[in-house]
Motif scaffolding. Structure first.
Motif, PDB file in Angstrom:
ATOM      1  N   ILE A 277       6.811  -2.764   3.535  1.00 20.59           N
ATOM      2  CA  ILE A 277       5.131  -1.879   4.094  1.00 20.59           C
ATOM      3  C   ILE A 277       4.017  -1.029   3.348  1.00 20.59           C
ATOM      4  CG2 ILE A 277       5.374   0.221   5.193  1.00 20.59           C
ATOM      5  CD1 ILE A 277       7.479  -0.208   6.530  1.00 20.59           C
ATOM      6  N   PRO A 278       4.071  -0.756   1.725  1.00 18.88           N
ATOM      7  CA  PRO A 278       3.814   0.234   0.989  1.00 18.88           C
ATOM      8  C   PRO A 278       2.568  -0.856   0.371  1.00 18.88           C
ATOM      9  CG  PRO A 278       5.341   0.396   0.136  1.00 18.88           C
ATOM     10  CD  PRO A 278       5.862  -0.281   1.044  1.00 18.88           C
ATOM     11  N   ASP A 279       3.110  -2.239   0.594  1.00 15.31           N
ATOM     12  CA  ASP A 279       2.065  -3.229  -0.062  1.00 15.31           C
ATOM     13  C   ASP A 279       1.244  -3.454   0.746  1.00 15.31           C
ATOM     14  OD1 ASP A 279       0.778  -4.993  -2.290  1.00 15.31           O
ATOM     15  OD2 ASP A 279       2.511  -6.097  -0.738  1.00 15.31           O
ATOM     16  N   MET A 280       1.934  -3.966   2.207  1.00 13.22           N
ATOM     17  CA  MET A 280       1.272  -4.645   3.902  1.00 13.22           C
ATOM     18  C   MET A 280       0.432  -3.424   3.741  1.00 13.22           C
ATOM     19  SD  MET A 280       2.238  -5.120   7.202  1.00 13.22           S
ATOM     20  CE  MET A 280       3.182  -3.495   8.054  1.00 13.22           C
ATOM     21  N   VAL A 281       0.496  -2.037   3.362  1.00  7.83           N
ATOM     22  CA  VAL A 281      -0.634  -0.992   4.160  1.00  7.83           C
ATOM     23  C   VAL A 281      -1.802  -1.132   3.250  1.00  7.83           C
ATOM     24  CG1 VAL A 281      -0.859   1.609   4.221  1.00  7.83           C
ATOM     25  CG2 VAL A 281       1.495   0.681   5.055  1.00  7.83           C
ATOM     26  N   LYS A 286      -7.361  -2.173   1.936  1.00  6.96           N
ATOM     27  CA  LYS A 286      -8.381  -3.045   1.167  1.00  6.96           C
ATOM     28  C   LYS A 286      -9.188  -4.074   1.788  1.00  6.96           C
ATOM     29  CE  LYS A 286      -7.815  -6.244  -2.252  1.00  6.96           C
ATOM     30  NZ  LYS A 286      -6.670  -6.894  -2.361  1.00  6.96           N
ATOM     31  N   GLU A 287      -8.942  -4.723   2.590  1.00  4.19           N
ATOM     32  CA  GLU A 287      -9.371  -6.255   3.441  1.00  4.19           C
ATOM     33  C   GLU A 287     -10.371  -5.132   4.616  1.00  4.19           C
ATOM     34  OE1 GLU A 287      -9.018  -9.168   3.010  1.00  4.19           O
ATOM     35  OE2 GLU A 287      -8.410  -8.027   0.947  1.00  4.19           O
ATOM     36  N   GLY A 288     -10.339  -3.688   5.093  1.00  3.62           N
ATOM     37  CA  GLY A 288     -10.663  -3.519   6.185  1.00  3.62           C
ATOM     38  C   GLY A 288     -10.254  -3.409   7.262  1.00  3.62           C
ATOM     39  N   TYR A 289      -8.792  -3.183   7.408  1.00  2.00           N
ATOM     40  CA  TYR A 289      -8.713  -3.584   9.465  1.00  2.00           C
ATOM     41  C   TYR A 289      -8.157  -2.440   9.558  1.00  2.00           C
ATOM     42  CZ  TYR A 289      -8.161  -8.817   7.593  1.00  2.00           C
ATOM     43  OH  TYR A 289      -8.798  -9.861   7.177  1.00  2.00           O
ATOM     44  N   ALA A 290      -7.146  -2.170   8.503  1.00  2.00           N
ATOM     45  CA  ALA A 290      -7.030  -0.518   9.137  1.00  2.00           C
ATOM     46  C   ALA A 290      -7.825   0.735   8.703  1.00  2.00           C
ATOM     47  CB  ALA A 290      -5.643  -0.375   8.408  1.00  2.00           C
ATOM     48  N   HIS A 291      -8.019   1.138   9.500  1.00  2.00           N
ATOM     49  CA  HIS A 291      -9.051   2.542   9.495  1.00  2.00           C
ATOM     50  C   HIS A 291      -7.902   4.107  10.009  1.00  2.00           C
ATOM     51  CE1 HIS A 291      -9.847   3.642  13.449  1.00  2.00           C
ATOM     52  NE2 HIS A 291     -10.268   1.837  14.225  1.00  2.00           N
ATOM     53  N   GLU A 292      -8.529   5.106   9.085  1.00  2.00           N
ATOM     54  CA  GLU A 292      -7.729   6.333   9.909  1.00  2.00           C
ATOM     55  C   GLU A 292      -8.621   6.856  11.179  1.00  2.00           C
ATOM     56  OE1 GLU A 292      -7.458   9.891   7.035  1.00  2.00           O
ATOM     57  OE2 GLU A 292      -6.571   8.345   5.273  1.00  2.00           O
ATOM     58  N   GLU A 294      -7.664  10.786  13.254  1.00  2.00           N
ATOM     59  CA  GLU A 294      -6.458  11.965  13.729  1.00  2.00           C
ATOM     60  C   GLU A 294      -5.558  11.990  12.328  1.00  2.00           C
ATOM     61  OE1 GLU A 294      -5.868  12.479  17.895  1.00  2.00           O
ATOM     62  OE2 GLU A 294      -7.334  11.340  18.252  1.00  2.00           O
ATOM     63  N   GLY A 295      -6.116  11.554  11.163  1.00  2.00           N
ATOM     64  CA  GLY A 295      -4.378  11.504   9.844  1.00  2.00           C
ATOM     65  C   GLY A 295      -3.636  10.392  10.021  1.00  2.00           C
ATOM     66  N   ALA A 296      -3.491   9.341  11.247  1.00  2.00           N
ATOM     67  CA  ALA A 296      -3.274   8.204  11.094  1.00  2.00           C
ATOM     68  C   ALA A 296      -3.706   7.477  10.589  1.00  2.00           C
ATOM     69  CB  ALA A 296      -2.149   7.946  12.406  1.00  2.00           C
ATOM     70  N   LEU A 297      -2.691   6.054  10.171  1.00  2.52           N
ATOM     71  CA  LEU A 297      -3.375   4.858   9.681  1.00  2.52           C
ATOM     72  C   LEU A 297      -4.101   3.714  11.251  1.00  2.52           C
ATOM     73  CD1 LEU A 297      -5.201   3.673   7.254  1.00  2.52           C
ATOM     74  CD2 LEU A 297      -3.038   2.367   7.007  1.00  2.52           C
ATOM     75  N   VAL A 298      -4.483   2.815  11.962  1.00  2.00           N
ATOM     76  CA  VAL A 298      -4.421   2.066  12.933  1.00  2.00           C
ATOM     77  C   VAL A 298      -5.361   1.332  12.571  1.00  2.00           C
ATOM     78  CG1 VAL A 298      -3.983   4.606  14.594  1.00  2.00           C
ATOM     79  CG2 VAL A 298      -6.313   3.591  14.383  1.00  2.00           C
ATOM     80  N   VAL A 299      -4.545  -0.106  13.037  1.00  2.00           N
ATOM     81  CA  VAL A 299      -6.141  -1.298  12.781  1.00  2.00           C
ATOM     82  C   VAL A 299      -6.138  -1.011  14.743  1.00  2.00           C
ATOM     83  CG1 VAL A 299      -5.341  -3.772  13.116  1.00  2.00           C
ATOM     84  CG2 VAL A 299      -5.072  -2.080  11.230  1.00  2.00           C
ATOM     85  N   ALA A 363      -1.481  -8.839  14.034  1.00  2.00           N
ATOM     86  CA  ALA A 363      -0.751  -9.723  12.826  1.00  2.00           C
ATOM     87  C   ALA A 363      -2.330 -10.787  13.064  1.00  2.00           C
ATOM     88  CB  ALA A 363       0.351 -10.873  13.037  1.00  2.00           C
ATOM     89  N   ARG A 364      -2.692 -11.472  14.515  1.00  2.00           N
ATOM     90  CA  ARG A 364      -3.984 -12.175  13.953  1.00  2.00           C
ATOM     91  C   ARG A 364      -5.167 -11.816  12.851  1.00  2.00           C
ATOM     92  NH1 ARG A 364      -1.994 -16.626  15.710  1.00  2.00           N
ATOM     93  NH2 ARG A 364      -0.908 -16.686  17.381  1.00  2.00           N
ATOM     94  N   LYS A 365      -5.547 -10.473  13.390  1.00  2.00           N
ATOM     95  CA  LYS A 365      -5.808 -10.204  13.323  1.00  2.00           C
ATOM     96  C   LYS A 365      -6.098  -9.670  12.074  1.00  2.00           C
ATOM     97  CE  LYS A 365      -9.864  -5.820  14.034  1.00  2.00           C
ATOM     98  NZ  LYS A 365      -9.942  -5.056  14.617  1.00  2.00           N
ATOM     99  N   THR A 366      -5.445  -9.037  10.538  1.00  2.00           N
ATOM    100  CA  THR A 366      -5.255  -8.852  10.062  1.00  2.00           C
ATOM    101  C   THR A 366      -4.454  -9.846   8.628  1.00  2.00           C
ATOM    102  OG1 THR A 366      -2.978  -7.990   9.950  1.00  2.00           O
ATOM    103  CG2 THR A 366      -4.692  -6.309  10.346  1.00  2.00           C
TER     104      THR A 366
END
Ligand code: ARG
Length: 591
Positions: A277-281, A286-292, A294-299, A363-366
């Motif tokens: 999980i840590p590596d995937m996160v 890093k690729e800019g798919y996920a953003h914060e 309300e404190g959580a990390l979402v795509v 999964a597709r987007k990332t």
């Protein structure tokens, strides 16, 4: 080998062409007026506009070109312009002879077999296996077998729920009950006992107790969450305890699935991807798919064309904890790396459909999967009791799968012995047969419904030997086996081939039913629809029984004719057995 319907269409297309019309108009379908004809072609109606002609005239032209056809015994142009078709017996007989000779009855080989992972079963460790998990196992096993029969390479993965809060709850409850165990001693450095400090029945009682307590007692829930966190972060004693929970649970699950004739190639679980999980996160950030948010990390996964709101896919909660979908995404990543499948199929309760939409989009987007990797959700409906509400025990609790199976086995056994006295020495076999019939009753009862629909679990109906049921199918197979055995007992050899042209209507109907095997099997795979196999064998069994009642088989004096019947019976038996095998059950020798 070509599908029968394609061969027939081919012949009709030639007739259209010969009469000066577009050959594409010659597509043939199965008749929807079986009282009038066996097949029909509506091409003349479709061509009327193009050719500025009355359909009946086109149909008559085409019928005229069919004279002397090797395929049709009759081609009738009827008003307003249908072509009613009947097959030549020889043509049908030859087709079945080819089926007899070919491997898999002529089912075409896959030019490019797909590599498929199928994720089904999905039981949660330490929680009793309940009937809700029955459908995933039964449907998933069948889709796996249908895909394999169609020539694909399929890997079944159980995807255990073995990593969530339920683990923390069990650990917490155990700690309350047996605080003296070394697993809870932070200073303990020795080796932990090999033996688990609980049995499966204790484990099954511990979870509901702990779960109920946590709902009433916030401090207790806090402890369970803390225990989950410690477990996931590798606290030694908790890991050792977890190993015990898994071992005890898995051996019990294996026993249960074996009884269901369900086999997994992989026994992986949510926990297996924890370390990935840590590596995937990191990658998603890093690729800019996920953003914060309300404190959580979402795509974000919504798309413009959405008509309803698709919420973002949450990867990490604000406290940094991972979620159900984090493990699913990491599992996709691992499957792509280790197995590299062309397609992943999930057989899960349809109430998780939105969840899987989010996971697949994420999964597709990332780019966890390739653009052409198939991600398929097969959602199934709820199994309800006769009252139309989700199936419960008589006492009102959720029914454990084991109890349900034992119950039905017993009912089946009682039903079978109610007809005749069974001597002591034959009871063991009778019990085994009853278990086989019971399994067929349960699986067929489930699979004969379209998976996505809810259905009513009606034991009385499912275990009946008459009607659209598993026992009726088994009964038909056993009847054929018995005739074949009697034939062999007369000292005659059962021929491998030798189906002849049909003599009567019932025989022809049986033969036409057999000839539909290939197209049914392909459709069952393409639509991932075991219910198509059920519908097919129900028709086939009916056609056989009709033929059987109309025909003297063992008393037939014409040896050649009799051998032809026997060859037909043998093919019927083999096709029925192939079909129930892909449904995941088998027939006894006698019953
Ligand atoms: N354990 C889950 C449940 O009981 C089902 C797992 C389905 N498979 C998956 N890859 N999420 O609801």
């Amino acid at each position: 080998m070509k599908k029968l319907l394609d061969l027939i269409s081919e012949e009709m297309m030639q007739a259209f062409e010969a009469a000066g019309y577009d050959r594409e108009l010659g597509k043939v379908t199965i008749s929807n007026r079986p009282d009038l004809c066996e097949y029909q072609c509506n091409g003349a109606m479709a061509g009327a506009k193009t050719y500025h002609k009355a359909p009946i005239m086109i149909a008559s032209d085409v019928a005229g070109k069919c004279e002397g056809s090797a395929v049709f015994s009759s081609v009738e142009a009827v008003n307003p312009g249908f072509l009613n078709l009947k097959l030549k017996g020889e043509f049908l007989g030859n087709y079945l002879q080819e089926m007899e000779r070919e491997e898999k009855f002529g089912l075409p080989k896959q030019e490019k077999p797909l590599k498929i992972v199928i994720d089904y079963g999905g039981p949660n460790v330490a929680k009793p296996l309940h009937v809700g998990h029955l459908r995933s196992a039964v449907i998933g096993e069948s889709i796996k077998r249908i895909a394999r029969y169609n020539g694909h390479e399929v890997i079944g993965d159980i995807h255990l729920g073995d990593w969530g809060l339920q683990m923390g709850l069990i650990i917490t409850e155990l700690r309350e009950r047996k605080p003296e165990l070394p697993y809870f001693d932070d200073d303990f450095t020795g080796e932990y006992p090999k033996e688990a400090p609980f049995t499966i029945s204790e484990l099954e009682e511990i979870y509901p107790t702990a779960s109920a307590r946590s709902k009433e007692d916030p401090a207790y829930k806090e402890k369970a969450m803390d225990a989950t966190f410690k477990l996931q972060n590798g606290v030694r004693g908790y890991r050792a305890l977890w190993d015990h929970i898994i071992a005890v649970s898995v051996s019990d699950l294996k026993k249960n699935y074996e009884k269901l004739n369900v086999e997994f190639d992989l026994w992986k679980g949510e926990s297996d991807v924890h370390d990935l999980i840590p590596d995937m996160v990191e990658y998603m950030k890093k690729e800019g798919y996920a953003h914060e948010s309300e404190g959580a990390l979402v795509v974000d996964v919504k798309e413009e064309s959405d008509t309803k709101e698709i919420p973002p896919c949450m990867i990490l909660k604000s406290d940094g904890a991972s979620l159900y979908n984090t493990t699913d995404l990491a599992t996709i990543r691992e499957r792509m790396e280790k197995i590299d499948p062309d397609r992943i199929i999930y057989v899960v309760d349809k109430r998780q459909e939105l969840y899987f939409t989010q996971v697949f989009r994420c999964a597709r987007k990332t780019k966890l999967v390739k653009p052409d990797t198939g991600l398929t959700f097969v959602g199934f409906g709820t199994m309800n009791g006769k009252d139309g509400k989700p199936f419960k025990t008589r006492q009102g609790g959720v029914m454990r799968l084991e109890d349900l199976l034992n119950d039905i086995n017993e009912q089946m056994y009682n039903k079978m012995i109610s007809n005749h006295e069974i001597p002591e020495e034959a009871r063991k076999e009778a019990k085994e047969v009853a278990a086989m019939v019971a399994l067929a009753a349960i699986k067929y009862g489930d699979l004969s419904n379209q998976a996505g629909k809810d259905y009513i679990f009606d034991v009385e109906r499912f275990t009946s030997f008459e009607g659209d049921t598993g026992p009726y199918i088994l009964y038909t197979i056993v009847r054929i086996k018995s005739i074949l055995n009697k034939y062999a007992a007369l000292g005659k050899k059962i021929p491998d081939t030798g189906i002849r042209k049909p003599e009567g209507e019932a025989e022809k109907e049986l033969m036409m039913s057999l000839s539909g095997f290939i197209s049914m099997m392909q459709a069952a795979w393409e639509e991932m629809a075991p219910h198509k196999v059920c519908a097919y064998i129900y028709d086939l069994a009916n056609a056989f029984n009709h033929f059987y009642h109309e025909t003297k088989i063992l008393q037939e004096e014409d040896e050649e004719k009799q051998a032809g019947y026997i060859a037909l019976l043998k093919l019927t038996k083999e096709i029925l057995e192939t079909c129930i095998d892909v449904l995941g059950f088998a027939a006894p020798e006698r019953m």
